[in-house]
Design a protein around this motif. Structure first.
Motif, mmCIF file in Angstrom:
data_model
loop_
_atom_site.group_PDB
_atom_site.id
_atom_site.type_symbol
_atom_site.label_atom_id
_atom_site.label_comp_id
_atom_site.label_asym_id
_atom_site.label_seq_id
_atom_site.Cartn_x
_atom_site.Cartn_y
_atom_site.Cartn_z
ATOM 1 N N THR A 38 37.076 41.346 43.701
ATOM 2 C CA THR A 38 36.182 41.408 42.593
ATOM 3 C C THR A 38 36.775 40.487 41.553
ATOM 4 N N VAL A 39 35.828 39.577 41.249
ATOM 5 C CA VAL A 39 36.499 38.215 40.253
ATOM 6 C C VAL A 39 35.632 38.535 39.042
ATOM 7 N N LEU A 40 36.301 38.213 38.109
ATOM 8 C CA LEU A 40 35.595 37.823 36.588
ATOM 9 C C LEU A 40 35.821 36.582 36.483
ATOM 10 N N LEU B 234 29.195 46.259 31.337
ATOM 11 C CA LEU B 234 27.983 46.087 32.300
ATOM 12 C C LEU B 234 28.304 46.088 33.779
ATOM 13 N N GLY B 235 29.493 45.866 34.175
ATOM 14 C CA GLY B 235 29.788 45.753 35.389
ATOM 15 C C GLY B 235 30.493 47.091 35.974
ATOM 16 N N GLY B 236 31.149 47.587 35.066
ATOM 17 C CA GLY B 236 31.678 48.899 35.297
ATOM 18 C C GLY B 236 32.588 49.264 36.137
ATOM 19 N N CYS B 237 33.372 48.099 36.269
ATOM 20 C CA CYS B 237 34.701 48.221 37.332
ATOM 21 C C CYS B 237 35.711 46.952 36.674
ATOM 22 N N THR B 238 36.697 47.223 37.242
ATOM 23 C CA THR B 238 37.949 46.468 36.571
ATOM 24 C C THR B 238 38.229 45.124 37.659
ATOM 25 N N PRO B 239 38.268 43.990 37.539
ATOM 26 C CA PRO B 239 38.305 42.840 38.448
ATOM 27 C C PRO B 239 39.690 42.887 39.164
#
Length: 450
Positions: free
Chosen positions: A210-212, A395-400
């Motif tokens: 998961t990438v920010l 908004l994404g609801g997760c940690t990258p």
């Protein structure tokens, strides 16, 4: 042949795929990055030049009206456009810096495309500006590659600069599409710039992440929270991998503008007083350096504003400062001031102080800016960028798993530290700050057209 096309606020670049990898094409001498600037003898020269030297016709009656008016005005002024009368990139900037009062100069027209309340003729003129720049870049790329370029994926921010929300976005994208069509592109697709940068980062992944992506460009900052990795690579339907986006008009230009306002405009009257004891009107000092705000530029350089500036000069307790502001008006020096602030910003990423001289027609002003003064000037834009990062995460609801920073302003130690402090336990990585978006657009063009 297809290309990825980063029509940027600060620079433009293009890339094609060669042996499975994106390759940027040189656009100005050996440089891959062409400054997003145009210089012409007059404003009306642009529309006529497209027809006379590029054989590019308007698409509709409004464009024809604009062209007829431009031709008539040029004839009245005795302007006979030659092939080298329109300059682009560094050549345009060099001419402006040498003769700011003698030509029509525009930097970053992308900043204006989402502006609301424009008349049809104004929109048509913006289309001509973009078309001229795109046609020039397309020709340069075809000369270098020795191939005809038919298809392109053009990068776009999450939100263009403008107050109209999705209406601004539709207007800006429509101008880009029409301009690209007139410039000679056959198939045209768009991709979000942070997603494109993520595609380039994804090419090196061997496992899912998961990438920010935080893309801090010249005009906007865009954040995308993405699922990336081998399972997604080369898939055209990636809707399931797009977790969240945020974007706003705040970028490298805003950093330069805020620094110019706080540290340079005191020479021109910021903070000084009128005979009445009131402070000088703030907008008269902000508007000349707000080069990404069309209404501000129009207000400052309007003929009616000259009388107001002369009155302020007459009533100023420090009239020599307002005399300098009048020079800014007459010689169109706003871009020059912002450029000097940009030079200071870059230097202060390495040095505690910046020393230079502001060269005006009548005097040379010594200039010193300290690192702490820069931090104070940039705090507003920095806080906006931090807010965008937090918004994408919410908004994404997760940690990258990782933060990928890119864009010309991603090199700023101030901004890198600010983003890192939002997620101190998440590694922050970088790629090609200027070329990641372009390379990713080329990869997406291969998915679309390959």
């Amino acid at each position: 042949m297809f290309i990825g096309f980063d029509y940027g606020t600060s620079n433009c670049s293009v890339a094609h795929m060669q042996d499975g990898e994106p390759r940027l094409l040189p656009l100005e001498n050996a440089s891959f990055y062409l400054p997003s600037t145009l210089a012409a003898p007059t404003r009306d020269s642009v529309s006529e030049y497209l027809l006379r030297h590029y054989q590019i016709q308007p698409l509709d009656a409004v464009g024809q009206q604009l062209l007829r008016r431009a031709v008539a005005t040029n004839r009245e002024e005795g302007i006979d456009l030659q092939a080298d009368d329109l300059l682009f990139g560094q050549a345009a900037l060099d001419l402006y810096l040498a003769h700011p009062q003698d030509l029509y100069y525009v930097k970053s027209p992308k900043s204006f495309l989402g502006a609301m309340g424009l008349h049809e003729v104004q929109l048509s003129f913006f289309e001509d500006l973009v078309c001229a720049m795109m046609a020039n870049i397309k020709r340069r790329a075809e000369q270098v590659s020795q191939q005809v370029i038919d298809d392109t994926v053009i990068g776009r921010p999450i939100n263009f600069q403008g107050s109209g929300g999705e209406e601004s976005n539709r207007q800006a994208e429509n101008i880009l599409r029409r301009a690209a069509t007139r410039a000679g592109f056959r198939q045209i697709e768009f991709q979000f710039e942070p997603v494109a940068a993520g595609l380039e980062y994804e090419a090196g992944l061997t496992q899912q992440q998961t990438v920010l992506v935080v893309d801090i460009g010249g005009g906007t900052t865009d954040c995308s929270l993405l699922q990336m990795g081998p399972n997604w690579r080369k898939q055209k339907d990636r809707s399931g991998s797009l977790l969240a986006h945020s974007g706003q008009r705040v970028g490298g230009n805003d950093l330069d503008i805020h620094l110019a306002f706080r540290q340079l405009m005191p020479y021109f009257g910021l903070g000084s007083l009128l005979d009445s004891g009131l402070e000088m009107p703030m907008k008269q000092l902000w508007n000349p350096v707000a080069i990404n705000d069309l209404s501000a530029q129009n207000d400052f350089y309007a003929q009616r504003n000259l009388a107001e500036l002369k009155l302020l000069h007459k009533e100023a307790q420090e009239p020599q400062k307002l005399a300098r502001l009048l020079q800014v008006y007459h010689d169109t020096l706003g871009y020059s001031l912002v450029r000097r602030a940009e030079e200071a910003k870059i230097a202060l990423s390495q040095l505690p102080e910046f020393h230079s001289t502001l060269e005006l027609a009548t005097e040379a002003l010594p200039l010193t800016i300290h690192y702490d003064e820069m931090l104070q000037a940039l705090d507003g834009p920095k806080q906006q960028i931090i807010k965008l990062v937090r918004e994408a995460l919410t908004l994404g609801g997760c940690t990258p798993d990782v933060i990928f920073m890119t864009g010309g302003s991603a090199r700023s130690p101030v901004l890198r530290q600010a983003v890192a402090e939002v997620l101190p336990q998440v590694p922050l990585v970088s790629g090609n700050d200027f070329g990641s978006v372009t390379a990713g657009l080329a990869r997406w063009a291969e998915v679309c057209f390959g």
